[in-house]
Design an enzyme around this catalytic site. Structure first.
Site, mmCIF file in Angstrom:
data_model
loop_
_atom_site.group_PDB
_atom_site.id
_atom_site.type_symbol
_atom_site.label_atom_id
_atom_site.label_comp_id
_atom_site.label_asym_id
_atom_site.label_seq_id
_atom_site.Cartn_x
_atom_site.Cartn_y
_atom_site.Cartn_z
ATOM 1 N N ASP A 1 -3.941 2.338 -5.090
ATOM 2 C CA ASP A 1 -2.608 2.322 -4.468
ATOM 3 C C ASP A 1 -2.299 1.032 -3.695
ATOM 4 O O ASP A 1 -1.437 1.032 -2.832
ATOM 5 C CB ASP A 1 -2.417 3.549 -3.565
ATOM 6 C CG ASP A 1 -3.072 3.400 -2.204
ATOM 7 O OD1 ASP A 1 -4.071 2.670 -2.104
ATOM 8 O OD2 ASP A 1 -2.561 4.003 -1.249
ATOM 9 N N GLU A 2 -2.979 -0.043 -4.045
ATOM 10 C CA GLU A 2 -2.813 -1.289 -3.290
ATOM 11 C C GLU A 2 -2.783 -2.520 -4.180
ATOM 12 O O GLU A 2 -3.536 -2.598 -5.138
ATOM 13 C CB GLU A 2 -4.048 -1.486 -2.410
ATOM 14 C CG GLU A 2 -3.868 -1.131 -0.979
ATOM 15 C CD GLU A 2 -5.220 -1.105 -0.284
ATOM 16 O OE1 GLU A 2 -5.755 -2.187 -0.010
ATOM 17 O OE2 GLU A 2 -5.721 -0.003 -0.035
ATOM 18 N N ASP B 1 0.863 -1.187 0.000
ATOM 19 C CA ASP B 1 0.000 0.000 0.000
ATOM 20 C C ASP B 1 0.899 1.237 0.000
ATOM 21 O O ASP B 1 1.792 1.370 0.832
ATOM 22 C CB ASP B 1 -0.889 -0.026 1.260
ATOM 23 C CG ASP B 1 -1.905 1.107 1.256
ATOM 24 O OD1 ASP B 1 -3.090 0.835 1.020
ATOM 25 O OD2 ASP B 1 -1.507 2.271 1.487
HETATM 26 N N1 DCP Z 1 -8.819 8.483 -1.073
HETATM 27 C C1 DCP Z 1 -9.844 9.414 -1.228
HETATM 28 N N2 DCP Z 1 -10.889 9.443 -0.346
HETATM 29 C C2 DCP Z 1 -10.941 8.582 0.703
HETATM 30 C C3 DCP Z 1 -9.913 7.624 0.871
HETATM 31 C C4 DCP Z 1 -8.849 7.615 -0.046
HETATM 32 O O1 DCP Z 1 -9.804 10.203 -2.185
HETATM 33 N N3 DCP Z 1 -11.967 8.645 1.582
HETATM 34 C C5 DCP Z 1 -7.681 8.477 -2.039
HETATM 35 C C6 DCP Z 1 -6.555 9.375 -1.556
HETATM 36 C C7 DCP Z 1 -5.505 8.441 -1.061
HETATM 37 C C8 DCP Z 1 -5.740 7.195 -1.897
HETATM 38 O O2 DCP Z 1 -7.137 7.169 -2.175
HETATM 39 O O3 DCP Z 1 -4.193 8.959 -1.218
HETATM 40 C C9 DCP Z 1 -5.326 5.914 -1.185
HETATM 41 O O4 DCP Z 1 -6.091 5.743 -0.005
HETATM 42 P P1 DCP Z 1 -5.496 5.171 1.323
HETATM 43 O O5 DCP Z 1 -6.640 4.810 2.197
HETATM 44 O O6 DCP Z 1 -4.507 4.096 1.023
HETATM 45 O O7 DCP Z 1 -4.787 6.419 2.039
HETATM 46 P P2 DCP Z 1 -3.379 7.101 1.757
HETATM 47 O O8 DCP Z 1 -2.567 6.365 0.773
HETATM 48 O O9 DCP Z 1 -3.612 8.539 1.463
HETATM 49 O O10 DCP Z 1 -2.702 7.042 3.198
HETATM 50 P P3 DCP Z 1 -2.009 5.803 3.947
HETATM 51 O O11 DCP Z 1 -0.583 6.208 4.106
HETATM 52 O O12 DCP Z 1 -2.706 5.728 5.263
HETATM 53 O O13 DCP Z 1 -2.209 4.590 3.119
HETATM 54 CA CA CA Z 2 -2.236 4.150 0.906
HETATM 55 CA CA CA Z 3 -4.951 2.036 0.061
#
Ligand code: DCP
Ligand code: CA
Ligand code: CA
Length: 361
Positions: free
Chosen positions: A108-109, A8
């Protein structure tokens, strides 16, 4: 025994923005989906870890994030989805090369089954995971977190445990130690709804969940879900890592004027087939079936299709096939006047040759 990685990317959208503009790196960064209704309406998409120190979260209203950060020097940026999609695509193609089986689960996963290439050895899996982290950083400048486990469930829990830039192995023998004290919502599959039901029963941790009688859990959550969550609380999961292929690609257009003339209509098939063809090639697929979709001036939809025993290898073939299908349709003599026409391709298979060529370019 299997060995699976869950990867991730860390604060994905915000990290991409930091890379694009390195002066953001030590600032508070909040990436926003501005809805455009008023200046600050919309929600937070994600934020960097500096912003998270102040409780900024995905899904939070933008005005609230601005209120919390009002005395701080914070940068609010609009989402740039095309850019994130493109970078995600590059990274996924890179990751795919490290796996026996590959499954992307979100922008992203991804899960990578690596059982064979690490000879069922967790130490080798750790080395490979480090190498993957280095490759992603070298190619795209991004950090990610990786979980390693004997199944998807433990890999997924692991990737979340030491974010950002984490690398966490959870072996079956370590399930009790690692999972027992975690809150139930850390278990994939326990969403807000089930967490509430479990809270009501006084079940707050995965350890308490594991100790709860499975038959009572089935009564609470339903038979199938109760069983699955019980097994999950013990670290058990048999879900295979497998690629979900899109089922089809299609494109449909409205003709300038309704027509029953083969030459008029068939001209538009050149462009339609070209578009479907290039989309499929960009995504790295081959396909065996072609369908023609026609909407008459009566607004009824008619379809005709053809499936070959082998993948279609050039654009001219799909043009020829759809033109034949159009001819057949018009010759059925139902006074059809065509209003809209479309082409779809299905029975997709991953184009492995194409991929290996691309990866050398
Ligand atoms: N995303 C979004 N709205 C949400 C959740 C996520 O637009 N409610 C988008 C933005 C994030 C991406 O999806 O960058 C990936 O989600 P993640 O839950 O993996 O969160 P992040 O990558 O931002 O943070 P982490 O470091 O906790 O994985
Ligand atoms: Ca992420
Ligand atoms: Ca994710």
């Amino acid at each position: 025994m299997r060995i699976i990685l869950h990867i991730d990317l860390d604060y994905f959208f915000a990290q991409v923005e930091e890379n694009l503009n390195p002066s953001l790196k030590n600032k508070i960064v909040v990436v926003c989906v501005f809805s455009g209704r008023t200046k600050d309406s919309g929600v937070v998409s994600t934020s960097n870890y500096k912003a998270r120190e102040y409780g900024i979260k995905s899904g939070m209203p933008i005005y609230l994030a601005k209120k919390i950060l009002k005395d701080k020097e914070a940068v609010f940026l609009p989402v740039n989805h095309d850019l994130y999609e493109e970078i995600s695509h590059q990274i996924m193609e890179l990751l795919r090369n490290f796996a026996d089986n590959f499954e992307q689960v979100s922008i992203d996963e991804a899960y990578l089954e690596i059982t064979k290439r690490v000879n069922k050895k967790f130490e080798e899996a750790q080395k490979l995971a480090k190498l993957i982290k280095e490759s992603v950083f070298e190619k795209e400048g991004l950090t990610c977190s990786i979980g390693i486990g004997p199944n998807k469930l433990l890999a997924k829990i692991g990737s979340d445990l030491n974010k950002p830039n984490g690398l966490t192995l959870i072996k079956s023998s370590e399930v009790k130690d690692v999972l027992s004290d975690l809150p139930t919502e850390k278990l994939p599959g326990v969403g807000r709804k089930y967490k509430k039901i479990l809270d009501n029963e006084g079940i707050n941790t995965i350890g308490e969940l594991a100790a709860f009688d499975v038959n009572n859990l089935k009564l609470l959550l339903g038979k199938k879900i109760g069983e699955r969550i019980h097994r999950a609380s013990l670290g058990l999961d048999d879900e295979p890592v497998k690629e979900e292929l899109p089922k089809q690609f299609s494109k449909i257009i409205t003709l300038k004027e309704d027509s029953d003339n083969f030459d008029n209509v068939s001209n538009s098939l050149n462009g339609l087939c070209g578009d479907v063809w290039s989309t499929i090639k960009d995504e790295g697929f081959n396909f065996k079936s072609v369908g023609l979709i026609v909407v008459g001036d009566d607004l009824k939809i008619r379809t005709k299709s053809k499936t070959l025993s082998h993948p279609i290898v050039n654009k001219e073939d799909i043009i020829r096939i759809t033109k034949d299908l159009l001819k057949e349709l018009l010759e059925e003599g139902t006074n059809l006047k065509i209003r809209r026409i479309g082409v779809k391709s299905y029975n997709l298979v991953k184009d492995l040759d194409q991929r290996s060529i691309d990866s050398y370019l």
